[in-house]
Design an enzyme around this catalytic site. Structure first.
Site, PDB file in Angstrom:
ATOM      1  N   HIS A 197      46.503  36.576  44.778  1.00 47.44           N
ATOM      2  CA  HIS A 197      46.454  37.821  45.482  1.00 47.44           C
ATOM      3  C   HIS A 197      47.845  38.523  46.251  1.00 47.44           C
ATOM      4  O   HIS A 197      48.312  39.282  45.915  1.00 47.44           O
ATOM      5  CB  HIS A 197      45.620  37.717  46.488  1.00 47.44           C
ATOM      6  CG  HIS A 197      44.492  39.228  46.873  1.00 47.44           C
ATOM      7  ND1 HIS A 197      45.008  40.406  46.977  1.00 47.44           N
ATOM      8  CD2 HIS A 197      43.730  38.863  47.848  1.00 47.44           C
ATOM      9  CE1 HIS A 197      44.414  41.499  47.956  1.00 47.44           C
ATOM     10  NE2 HIS A 197      43.428  40.300  48.306  1.00 47.44           N
ATOM     11  N   HIS A 231      50.605  44.945  36.368  1.00 49.99           N
ATOM     12  CA  HIS A 231      49.660  44.297  37.353  1.00 49.99           C
ATOM     13  C   HIS A 231      48.303  45.409  36.752  1.00 49.99           C
ATOM     14  O   HIS A 231      48.500  45.765  36.054  1.00 49.99           O
ATOM     15  CB  HIS A 231      49.400  46.342  38.304  1.00 49.99           C
ATOM     16  CG  HIS A 231      49.319  46.103  39.454  1.00 49.99           C
ATOM     17  ND1 HIS A 231      47.829  46.189  39.607  1.00 49.99           N
ATOM     18  CD2 HIS A 231      49.232  45.352  40.602  1.00 49.99           C
ATOM     19  CE1 HIS A 231      47.058  46.524  41.162  1.00 49.99           C
ATOM     20  NE2 HIS A 231      48.221  46.002  41.537  1.00 49.99           N
ATOM     21  N   ASP A 274      55.385  44.422  44.627  1.00 54.56           N
ATOM     22  CA  ASP A 274      55.543  43.179  45.422  1.00 54.56           C
ATOM     23  C   ASP A 274      57.414  43.043  45.409  1.00 54.56           C
ATOM     24  O   ASP A 274      57.857  42.213  45.094  1.00 54.56           O
ATOM     25  CB  ASP A 274      54.452  42.005  44.620  1.00 54.56           C
ATOM     26  CG  ASP A 274      53.024  41.857  45.248  1.00 54.56           C
ATOM     27  OD1 ASP A 274      53.199  42.069  47.002  1.00 54.56           O
ATOM     28  OD2 ASP A 274      52.495  41.745  44.117  1.00 54.56           O
TER      29      ASP A 274
HETATM   30  N1  CMC Z   1      55.633  39.051  32.124  1.00 56.74           N
HETATM   31  C1  CMC Z   1      56.016  39.047  30.906  1.00 56.74           C
HETATM   32  N2  CMC Z   1      55.019  39.179  30.285  1.00 56.74           N
HETATM   33  C2  CMC Z   1      53.797  40.270  31.207  1.00 56.74           C
HETATM   34  C3  CMC Z   1      53.800  40.228  32.080  1.00 56.74           C
HETATM   35  C4  CMC Z   1      54.652  39.518  32.601  1.00 56.74           C
HETATM   36  N3  CMC Z   1      54.661  39.788  33.985  1.00 56.74           N
HETATM   37  N4  CMC Z   1      52.188  40.880  32.567  1.00 56.74           N
HETATM   38  C5  CMC Z   1      51.452  40.956  31.502  1.00 56.74           C
HETATM   39  N5  CMC Z   1      52.577  40.103  30.538  1.00 56.74           N
HETATM   40  C6  CMC Z   1      52.020  40.258  29.052  1.00 56.74           C
HETATM   41  C7  CMC Z   1      51.078  39.338  28.889  1.00 56.74           C
HETATM   42  O1  CMC Z   1      51.251  37.936  28.168  1.00 56.74           O
HETATM   43  C8  CMC Z   1      50.108  40.484  28.013  1.00 56.74           C
HETATM   44  O2  CMC Z   1      51.024  40.590  26.197  1.00 56.74           O
HETATM   45  P1  CMC Z   1      50.544  40.363  24.589  1.00 56.74           P
HETATM   46  O3  CMC Z   1      49.310  41.459  25.103  1.00 56.74           O
HETATM   47  O4  CMC Z   1      51.205  40.285  23.777  1.00 56.74           O
HETATM   48  O5  CMC Z   1      49.015  39.562  24.807  1.00 56.74           O
HETATM   49  C9  CMC Z   1      50.580  42.328  27.521  1.00 56.74           C
HETATM   50  O6  CMC Z   1      50.944  41.590  28.650  1.00 56.74           O
HETATM   51  C10 CMC Z   1      49.406  42.238  28.674  1.00 56.74           C
HETATM   52  O7  CMC Z   1      49.150  41.642  29.815  1.00 56.74           O
HETATM   53  P2  CMC Z   1      47.420  40.850  30.713  1.00 56.74           P
HETATM   54  O8  CMC Z   1      47.590  39.423  31.341  1.00 56.74           O
HETATM   55  O9  CMC Z   1      46.387  41.189  30.111  1.00 56.74           O
HETATM   56  O10 CMC Z   1      47.694  41.877  31.787  1.00 56.74           O
HETATM   57  P3  CMC Z   1      47.338  42.116  33.077  1.00 56.74           P
HETATM   58  O11 CMC Z   1      46.518  43.405  33.936  1.00 56.74           O
HETATM   59  O12 CMC Z   1      45.101  41.231  32.988  1.00 56.74           O
HETATM   60  O13 CMC Z   1      47.694  41.025  34.621  1.00 56.74           O
HETATM   61  C11 CMC Z   1      48.834  40.854  35.927  1.00 56.74           C
HETATM   62  C12 CMC Z   1      48.127  41.674  35.170  1.00 56.74           C
HETATM   63  C13 CMC Z   1      49.637  41.280  37.891  1.00 56.74           C
HETATM   64  C14 CMC Z   1      48.281  39.320  36.219  1.00 56.74           C
HETATM   65  C15 CMC Z   1      50.440  40.083  35.588  1.00 56.74           C
HETATM   66  O14 CMC Z   1      50.865  41.493  34.649  1.00 56.74           O
HETATM   67  C16 CMC Z   1      51.387  39.483  35.763  1.00 56.74           C
HETATM   68  O15 CMC Z   1      50.929  37.834  35.908  1.00 56.74           O
HETATM   69  N6  CMC Z   1      52.500  39.657  36.485  1.00 56.74           N
HETATM   70  C17 CMC Z   1      53.185  39.054  37.137  1.00 56.74           C
HETATM   71  C18 CMC Z   1      53.058  38.707  38.794  1.00 56.74           C
HETATM   72  C19 CMC Z   1      52.805  39.393  39.664  1.00 56.74           C
HETATM   73  O16 CMC Z   1      53.701  39.943  39.860  1.00 56.74           O
HETATM   74  N7  CMC Z   1      51.457  39.669  40.221  1.00 56.74           N
HETATM   75  C20 CMC Z   1      51.810  41.409  41.488  1.00 56.74           C
HETATM   76  C21 CMC Z   1      50.589  41.891  40.803  1.00 56.74           C
HETATM   77  S1  CMC Z   1      50.991  43.616  42.031  1.00 56.74           S
HETATM   78  C22 CMC Z   1      49.464  43.011  43.583  1.00 56.74           C
HETATM   79  C23 CMC Z   1      48.752  43.382  43.958  1.00 56.74           C
HETATM   80  O17 CMC Z   1      48.988  44.937  43.833  1.00 56.74           O
HETATM   81  O18 CMC Z   1      47.965  43.022  44.965  1.00 56.74           O
END
Ligand code: CMC
Length: 425
Positions: A266, A307, A365
């Site tokens: 978070h 995100h 972030d």
């Molecule tokens: N780097 C590389 N690949 C990524 C990343 C990343 N940062 N984020 C998502 N992907 C890929 C993921 O591997 C998947 O690929 P494929 O479709 O080929 O399997 C695709 O993109 C979709 O990923 P997902 O996990 O389904 O995406 P999500 O929306 O569930 O996850 C997230 C969102 C924030 C957890 C993820 O993007 C991530 O881990 N980012 C890095 C951590 C980060 O910066 N977090 C802060 C978010 S902002 C916090 C707030 O607003 O409070």
């Protein structure tokens, strides 16, 4: 009354169950499933992915379109034309203040920034190397010990007083977390300063020298607080609501929100961005890390990209990107190796097909970590800054819930444990 209906048939239940469907002012409709318990079934939604747990008038997010509205106002407009305190007023009261209302609000916040001397003694008891979030969480919970004469949660005036107190005291407590860690004297707030200026004063000035806060950095800090002010029913806000639904006092509820924010999934992502930039270490290694992020067999992800809700540019990231450049310029840090890595990484990822196809943009972030680092705020304090900015959102949601009708939050479960069995002696 709802005109629309959803119909549900369930194996083992003879009748077709009719469920009312409600429309919000914008955004998805919701199906009212409350009657299902009477039919002997629960809905199943771990992580609340499809569940609206409350009504709210405060914040609206459309992640696909990259829209964030507070009380209807787009975040970009608030960041450009408003300020943190005015946005706090908006979140709390539903409308932007006129000049007199703003002056009264600002004055009230100004005169609640000081904390009881007992809190200063309380801080002295923490080990010097305590995590700032541990101190903040405890100090905010401890505020309830000092204000038990005004903790009637059914009294709207008491609720508003608590809201003003907690918004005003958070920057003071956040700075105390920092000063305690480095062994410097706590600085008293200065009433002639604005909220963000005062925060930077309490953080970086000492009693030995005259106050000196850069107006550019104070403005950047104010906008950073504003951009974090609320984000709808996220984990920490939902925690505040859940705690509040039991009738717990506001300081205990905000402390529970701080505890939820502490988790790396978070509030901890901006800290992770800085760790990643350190790990990359040199511009020549950026391609290697981009390749790691794209490799399905490697768990590494590019921190600060992507995100859960925004599948478009996070509107807060657009604003914060501009501030990032201003801050680096003001501090002459454009050529700092870490920031050069960040800028180059951003450029390469934005042009990369993998990130474009998956709609992975730099999030809030990515830039906030860089700005905070440039201002001189240690990484361990990043989540404390986030908590300070998010406080008006938490307290506005708490107040909204208590102002309307609500029930204690009590989720149900799909039980998968043992069925009844007898104890054998
Ligand atoms: N780097 C590389 N690949 C990524 C990343 C990343 N940062 N984020 C998502 N992907 C890929 C993921 O591997 C998947 O690929 P494929 O479709 O080929 O399997 C695709 O993109 C979709 O990923 P997902 O996990 O389904 O995406 P999500 O929306 O569930 O996850 C997230 C969102 C924030 C957890 C993820 O993007 C991530 O881990 N980012 C890095 C951590 C980060 O910066 N977090 C802060 C978010 S902002 C916090 C707030 O607003 O409070």
């Amino acid at each position: 009354m709802s005109e629309k209906k959803a119909q549900l048939t369930i194996d083992g239940i003879d009748e077709t169950i009719e469920l009312p469907v409600y429309e919000g002012s914008t955004g998805p409709n919701v199906v009212d499933v409350r009657s299902l318990v009477g039919k002997g079934v629960f809905t199943y939604d771990p992580g609340f992915v499809s569940t609206a747990a409350c009504d709210s008038d405060i914040t609206y997010i459309d992640g696909a379109a990259g829209i964030l509205l507070h009380r209807g106002y787009p975040i970009e407009q608030l960041a450009e034309k408003s300020n943190f305190l005015e946005t706090c007023y908006l979140l709390l009261n539903g409308e932007l203040p006129n000049q007199q209302e703003f002056d009264e609000f600002e004055n009230s916040i100004r005169y609640h920034t000081m904390v009881d001397e007992g809190i200063r003694l309380f801080f002295r008891g923490f080990p010097r190397d305590a995590h700032p979030m541990a101190m903040l969480c405890s100090a905010v919970a401890a505020l309830s010990a000092f204000y038990h004469d005004s903790l009637d949660i059914d009294n709207p005036e008491h609720r508003m007083l608590a809201a003003h107190r907690v918004i005003a005291k958070m920057p003071t407590l956040a700075a105390m977390c920092y000063k305690h860690g480095i062994g410097q004297p706590f600085m008293y707030p200065q009433n002639e300063m604005g909220l963000a200026e005062n925060f930077l004063h309490m953080m970086f000035d000492t009693p030995c020298e005259a106050p000196s806060v850069s107006p550019t950095l104070a403005k950047a800090m104010d906008t950073l607080f504003l951009l974090h002010a609320d984000h709808e029913q996220n984990a920490s806000t939902s925690t505040v609501r859940l705690a509040g639904s039991t009738g717990a006092n506001p300081y205990a509820c905000i402390a529970s929100g701080i505890a939820a924010l502490w988790g790396p999934a978070h509030g901890g992502a901006n800290e992770a961005v800085l760790k990643m930039l350190d790990q990359i270490g040199d511009e020549s290694r950026i391609e290697e890390f981009i390749a790691k992020a794209k490799d399905k067999n490697d768990p590494f992800r590019l921190m600060g990209f992507g995100h859960r809700v925004y599948k478009n540019y996070d509107p807060r990231a657009t604003v914060i990107r501009g501030i990032c450049d201003q801050v680096l310029e003001e501090l002459g840090s454009m050529n700092d190796p870490l920031f050069r890595i960040a800028k180059k990484l951003e450029k390469i990822a934005l042009e990369d097909e993998y990130f474009n196809e998956r709609k992975l943009f730099p999030n809030v972030d990515f830039y906030s970590g860089i700005i905070l680092k440039a201002i001189g705020i240690p990484t361990s304090l990043f989540t404390v800054i986030f908590a300070t900015g998010r406080t008006p959102g938490w307290i506005a949601h708490w107040n909204e819930m208590l102002s309307g009708s609500y029930r204690i939050g009590r989720p149900r479960q799909l039980y998968k444990g043992h069925t009844r069995r007898d104890y054998k002696s």
